[in-house]
Design a protein around this motif. Structure first.
Motif, PDB file in Angstrom:
ATOM      1  N   ASN A   1      19.146 -57.372 -17.468  1.00 28.06           N
ATOM      2  CA  ASN A   1      19.184 -56.902 -16.086  1.00 28.06           C
ATOM      3  C   ASN A   1      17.784 -56.867 -15.479  1.00 28.06           C
ATOM      4  O   ASN A   1      17.596 -57.073 -14.282  1.00 28.06           O
ATOM      5  CB  ASN A   1      19.796 -55.500 -16.030  1.00 28.06           C
ATOM      6  CG  ASN A   1      20.171 -55.087 -14.626  1.00 28.06           C
ATOM      7  OD1 ASN A   1      21.111 -55.620 -14.047  1.00 28.06           O
ATOM      8  ND2 ASN A   1      19.421 -54.156 -14.055  1.00 28.06           N
TER       9      ASN A   1
ATOM     10  N   SER B   1      26.386 -55.479 -19.122  1.00 27.52           N
ATOM     11  CA  SER B   1      27.427 -56.500 -18.974  1.00 27.52           C
ATOM     12  C   SER B   1      27.528 -57.020 -17.547  1.00 27.52           C
ATOM     13  O   SER B   1      28.101 -58.085 -17.307  1.00 27.52           O
ATOM     14  CB  SER B   1      28.779 -55.923 -19.402  1.00 27.52           C
ATOM     15  OG  SER B   1      29.125 -54.800 -18.592  1.00 27.52           O
ATOM     16  N   ARG B   2      26.990 -56.257 -16.578  1.00 24.07           N
ATOM     17  CA  ARG B   2      27.020 -56.711 -15.192  1.00 24.07           C
ATOM     18  C   ARG B   2      25.773 -56.194 -14.475  1.00 24.07           C
ATOM     19  O   ARG B   2      25.149 -55.219 -14.922  1.00 24.07           O
ATOM     20  CB  ARG B   2      28.299 -56.253 -14.490  1.00 24.07           C
ATOM     21  CG  ARG B   2      28.442 -54.768 -14.301  1.00 24.07           C
ATOM     22  CD  ARG B   2      29.813 -54.408 -13.746  1.00 24.07           C
ATOM     23  NE  ARG B   2      29.935 -52.992 -13.443  1.00 24.07           N
ATOM     24  CZ  ARG B   2      31.092 -52.370 -13.278  1.00 24.07           C
ATOM     25  NH1 ARG B   2      32.236 -53.050 -13.376  1.00 24.07           N
ATOM     26  NH2 ARG B   2      31.131 -51.077 -13.002  1.00 24.07           N
TER      27      ARG B   2
ATOM     28  N   ASP C   1      25.063 -47.738 -11.206  1.00 22.78           N
ATOM     29  CA  ASP C   1      25.583 -49.059 -11.581  1.00 22.78           C
ATOM     30  C   ASP C   1      25.418 -49.284 -13.084  1.00 22.78           C
ATOM     31  O   ASP C   1      26.310 -49.824 -13.744  1.00 22.78           O
ATOM     32  CB  ASP C   1      24.835 -50.171 -10.833  1.00 22.78           C
ATOM     33  CG  ASP C   1      24.992 -50.081  -9.324  1.00 22.78           C
ATOM     34  OD1 ASP C   1      25.988 -49.497  -8.860  1.00 22.78           O
ATOM     35  OD2 ASP C   1      24.100 -50.593  -8.616  1.00 22.78           O
TER      36      ASP C   1
ATOM     37  N   ALA D   1      28.493 -49.700 -15.914  1.00 21.25           N
ATOM     38  CA  ALA D   1      28.700 -51.022 -16.512  1.00 21.25           C
ATOM     39  C   ALA D   1      29.530 -50.876 -17.788  1.00 21.25           C
ATOM     40  O   ALA D   1      29.191 -50.077 -18.663  1.00 21.25           O
ATOM     41  CB  ALA D   1      27.358 -51.679 -16.823  1.00 21.25           C
TER      42      ALA D   1
ATOM     43  N   ARG E   1      21.902 -64.692 -13.366  1.00 23.12           N
ATOM     44  CA  ARG E   1      22.379 -65.116 -14.674  1.00 23.12           C
ATOM     45  C   ARG E   1      22.521 -66.618 -14.748  1.00 23.12           C
ATOM     46  O   ARG E   1      22.696 -67.270 -13.751  1.00 23.12           O
ATOM     47  CB  ARG E   1      23.725 -64.449 -14.960  1.00 23.12           C
ATOM     48  CG  ARG E   1      23.555 -62.937 -14.930  1.00 23.12           C
ATOM     49  CD  ARG E   1      24.802 -62.198 -15.247  1.00 23.12           C
ATOM     50  NE  ARG E   1      24.507 -60.789 -15.344  1.00 23.12           N
ATOM     51  CZ  ARG E   1      25.369 -59.878 -15.690  1.00 23.12           C
ATOM     52  NH1 ARG E   1      26.602 -60.226 -15.982  1.00 23.12           N
ATOM     53  NH2 ARG E   1      25.022 -58.614 -15.767  1.00 23.12           N
TER      54      ARG E   1
END
Length: 197
Positions: free
Chosen positions: A48, A68-69, A76, A80, A197
């Motif tokens: 991240n 993971s996101r 946030d 996740a 990503r």
């Protein structure tokens, strides 16, 4: 026209794999390498953000946050799903007391007294583990892995050392580094970069 199309297809066939490979290269922060993505307990996590950690005028370590996101705020990151990792790479030799002080400084900056008290058993476990090692060298890696249903696995250079049971300790770590009043604002911003990503 067909010859041009064939040439274009060939060029794309050569260029796209190179671009994909470049995208997967590690991110380097002042000599500390962070993989862009990997599998943690069977789930893919992504870098991240990563940056340098400060202690006074010195920048003795680099840190990277894996989720993971993407996350741009503490909430946030907390929300996740799946496993998470905070990876610390030392840029200089450091004894266990120095490293313990860095971590506790990060926690104290954003946690209330009650929250910090809840984290003390985990900090004590971590302190015991670091104390047994006494000294960590430049380039050594400390990983804190949050695994649902288990807790925080602590590893040094890829070798698991201890498990701090339950979700509370890693939540404290996230809030310490990513909360509204961090001890290191620049590192917080770097960890919450939500890198592509």
């Amino acid at each position: 026209m067909r010859r041009f199309a064939a040439s274009l297809a060939l060029a794309l066939g050569l260029v796209l794999p190179l671009a994909q490979a470049a995208a997967q290269q590690a991110v380097t922060v002042e000599g500390a390498n962070f993989e862009r993505a990997f599998y943690l307990v069977g789930h893919k996590v992504f870098l991240n953000g990563a940056g340098l950690g400060s202690q006074g005028d010195a920048k003795p370590y680099a840190a990277g946050l894996y989720l993971s996101r993407p996350a741009r705020q503490l909430g946030d990151a907390q929300a996740a799903p799946g496993p998470k990792r905070l990876q610390i790479v030392l840029k200089q030799e450091m004894d266990s007391k120095q490293l313990g002080n860095l971590l506790s400084q990060a926690l104290r900056s954003n946690l209330t007294g009650a929250e910090l008290a809840g984290c003390l058993p985990g900090l004590a476990q971590l302190g015991q583990m670091l104390g047994a090692k006494k000294q960590l060298a430049a380039g050594d890696q400390l990983s804190l892995d949050s695994v649902m249903g288990q807790g925080t696995h602590v590893s040094v250079n890829g070798q698991r050392q201890i498990l701090i049971e339950g979700p509370l300790f890693f939540d404290c770590v996230l809030k310490g580094y990513l909360g509204a009043q961090p001890s290191d604002t620049a590192l917080r911003q770097s960890l919450l970069a939500a890198m592509p990503r």
